[in-house]
Scaffold this motif. Structure first.
Motif, PDB file in Angstrom:
ATOM      1  N   CYS A  14      11.857  -6.259  49.890  1.00  0.00           N
ATOM      2  CA  CYS A  14      11.867  -5.609  48.580  1.00  0.00           C
ATOM      3  C   CYS A  14      13.266  -5.080  48.305  1.00  0.00           C
ATOM      4  O   CYS A  14      13.955  -4.640  49.221  1.00  0.00           O
ATOM      5  CB  CYS A  14      10.855  -4.468  48.576  1.00  0.00           C
ATOM      6  SG  CYS A  14      10.810  -3.504  47.058  1.00  0.00           S
ATOM      7  N   LEU A  16      15.073  -2.367  45.588  1.00  0.00           N
ATOM      8  CA  LEU A  16      14.877  -1.393  44.516  1.00  0.00           C
ATOM      9  C   LEU A  16      16.205  -1.083  43.832  1.00  0.00           C
ATOM     10  O   LEU A  16      17.206  -0.806  44.517  1.00  0.00           O
ATOM     11  CB  LEU A  16      14.274  -0.106  45.084  1.00  0.00           C
ATOM     12  CG  LEU A  16      12.950  -0.274  45.846  1.00  0.00           C
ATOM     13  CD1 LEU A  16      12.504   1.074  46.413  1.00  0.00           C
ATOM     14  CD2 LEU A  16      11.883  -0.867  44.953  1.00  0.00           C
ATOM     15  N   SER A  18      19.351   0.622  42.203  1.00  0.00           N
ATOM     16  CA  SER A  18      20.010   1.919  42.314  1.00  0.00           C
ATOM     17  C   SER A  18      21.198   1.928  41.370  1.00  0.00           C
ATOM     18  O   SER A  18      21.327   1.043  40.525  1.00  0.00           O
ATOM     19  CB  SER A  18      20.423   2.211  43.759  1.00  0.00           C
ATOM     20  OG  SER A  18      21.274   1.196  44.254  1.00  0.00           O
ATOM     21  N   LYS A  23      21.497  -2.095  44.842  1.00  0.00           N
ATOM     22  CA  LYS A  23      20.100  -2.132  45.264  1.00  0.00           C
ATOM     23  C   LYS A  23      19.928  -1.448  46.606  1.00  0.00           C
ATOM     24  O   LYS A  23      20.827  -1.483  47.455  1.00  0.00           O
ATOM     25  CB  LYS A  23      19.609  -3.578  45.409  1.00  0.00           C
ATOM     26  CG  LYS A  23      19.010  -4.213  44.178  1.00  0.00           C
ATOM     27  CD  LYS A  23      18.396  -5.562  44.534  1.00  0.00           C
ATOM     28  CE  LYS A  23      17.712  -6.186  43.331  1.00  0.00           C
ATOM     29  NZ  LYS A  23      17.060  -7.486  43.722  1.00  0.00           N
ATOM     30  N   THR A  24      18.760  -0.858  46.792  1.00  0.00           N
ATOM     31  CA  THR A  24      18.332  -0.406  48.102  1.00  0.00           C
ATOM     32  C   THR A  24      17.377  -1.458  48.633  1.00  0.00           C
ATOM     33  O   THR A  24      16.353  -1.755  47.999  1.00  0.00           O
ATOM     34  CB  THR A  24      17.620   0.955  48.018  1.00  0.00           C
ATOM     35  OG1 THR A  24      18.545   1.923  47.502  1.00  0.00           O
ATOM     36  CG2 THR A  24      17.134   1.397  49.392  1.00  0.00           C
ATOM     37  N   TYR A  26      14.936  -3.310  51.529  1.00  0.00           N
ATOM     38  CA  TYR A  26      14.088  -3.207  52.720  1.00  0.00           C
ATOM     39  C   TYR A  26      14.151  -4.559  53.411  1.00  0.00           C
ATOM     40  O   TYR A  26      13.636  -5.547  52.888  1.00  0.00           O
ATOM     41  CB  TYR A  26      12.659  -2.838  52.336  1.00  0.00           C
ATOM     42  CG  TYR A  26      12.521  -1.417  51.869  1.00  0.00           C
ATOM     43  CD1 TYR A  26      12.084  -0.421  52.740  1.00  0.00           C
ATOM     44  CD2 TYR A  26      12.850  -1.054  50.567  1.00  0.00           C
ATOM     45  CE1 TYR A  26      11.970   0.899  52.327  1.00  0.00           C
ATOM     46  CE2 TYR A  26      12.742   0.265  50.145  1.00  0.00           C
ATOM     47  CZ  TYR A  26      12.306   1.223  51.031  1.00  0.00           C
ATOM     48  OH  TYR A  26      12.196   2.535  50.611  1.00  0.00           O
ATOM     49  N   ASP A  55      14.547 -10.612  46.311  1.00  0.00           N
ATOM     50  CA  ASP A  55      13.258 -10.345  46.942  1.00  0.00           C
ATOM     51  C   ASP A  55      12.655 -11.618  47.517  1.00  0.00           C
ATOM     52  O   ASP A  55      12.722 -12.693  46.907  1.00  0.00           O
ATOM     53  CB  ASP A  55      12.280  -9.742  45.929  1.00  0.00           C
ATOM     54  CG  ASP A  55      12.629  -8.312  45.561  1.00  0.00           C
ATOM     55  OD1 ASP A  55      13.638  -7.795  46.069  1.00  0.00           O
ATOM     56  OD2 ASP A  55      11.886  -7.710  44.766  1.00  0.00           O
ATOM     57  N   ASN A 102       4.647  -5.845  51.345  1.00  0.00           N
ATOM     58  CA  ASN A 102       4.326  -4.428  51.172  1.00  0.00           C
ATOM     59  C   ASN A 102       3.621  -3.861  52.397  1.00  0.00           C
ATOM     60  O   ASN A 102       3.845  -2.700  52.775  1.00  0.00           O
ATOM     61  CB  ASN A 102       3.465  -4.230  49.926  1.00  0.00           C
ATOM     62  CG  ASN A 102       4.252  -4.406  48.640  1.00  0.00           C
ATOM     63  OD1 ASN A 102       5.471  -4.246  48.618  1.00  0.00           O
ATOM     64  ND2 ASN A 102       3.567  -4.774  47.564  1.00  0.00           N
TER      65      ASN A 102
END
Length: 199
Positions: A14, A16, A18, A23-24, A26, A55, A102
């Motif tokens: 993923c 996210l 910023s 992006k952050t 995972y 992603d 997830n």
């Protein structure tokens, strides 16, 4: 003091947004387990990181450990699971891969190398994104992969009927065919294991 650069293989679970187009991320990595890394300006069209860190992509990444945390500084794509032409017409496959990503974010706590887990996820996602599986078989593959993830992380109980699915090649056609006959049993066991994680 010079920051050390680390080279590893990763799956982007993923990303996210910023500040300033960054992006952050995972990242499930081969060498460090789950890490959270910052990628600067990765959302900008001119970014060299853009195509390697989308992603559900699989890439070789270079990471730097700083006082503020991990930073992704370069990436070379291996494959884009989400970009397969087959997925454009098969939204259910993209959806179930997102559910698995997830789940990994939910269950993995802290950085810890787990190469068996990484290999299972790569093989599972590669088969799912190949377009070779019918919808029923893709759902069966999801069940097998989730069982393997839970077992690998120590959350799986004892079940003689389901234990054969926990060894061998996660993407074996034999597993997919056989789990369809035990799918209800497996889903009950998965839900029980997830409830007991309390995560």
């Amino acid at each position: 003091m010079t920051n050390v650069k680390y080279h590893t293989e990763a799956i982007v679970l993923c990303g996210l947004p910023s500040l300033e187009g960054s992006k952050t991320l995972y990242l499930l990595t081969r060498d460090f387990g789950l890490i959270v890394a910052h990628a600067r300006a990765v959302r900008e069209h001119a970014s060299k990181l853009r195509y390697g860190l989308q992603d559900l992509s699989h890439a070789y990444v270079d990471l730097v450990a700083t006082k503020q945390g991990w930073k992704a500084v370069s990436a070379m794509p291996i494959q884009h699971f989400f970009a397969s032409s087959h997925l454009e017409k098969r939204a259910h496959v993209f959806s179930l891969m997102g559910r698995i990503a997830n789940l990994l974010r939910r269950l993995l706590k802290g950085e810890e190398k787990n190469e068996l887990l990484f290999n299972d996820v790569v093989k599972g996602f590669t088969l799912l994104s190949s377009g070779e599986l019918a919808e029923e078989d893709a759902s069966a593959m999801e069940v097998v992969l989730v069982m393997r993830i839970l077992n690998n992380l120590g959350y799986w109980g004892d079940d003689a009927t389901l234990s054969p699915f926990l060894t061998g090649d996660v993407a074996a056609q034999e597993h997919i065919e056989r789990i369809k006959k035990e799918k209800l049993r497996a889903i009950v066991a998965i839900n029980k294991a997830l409830a007991e994680t309390q995560l």
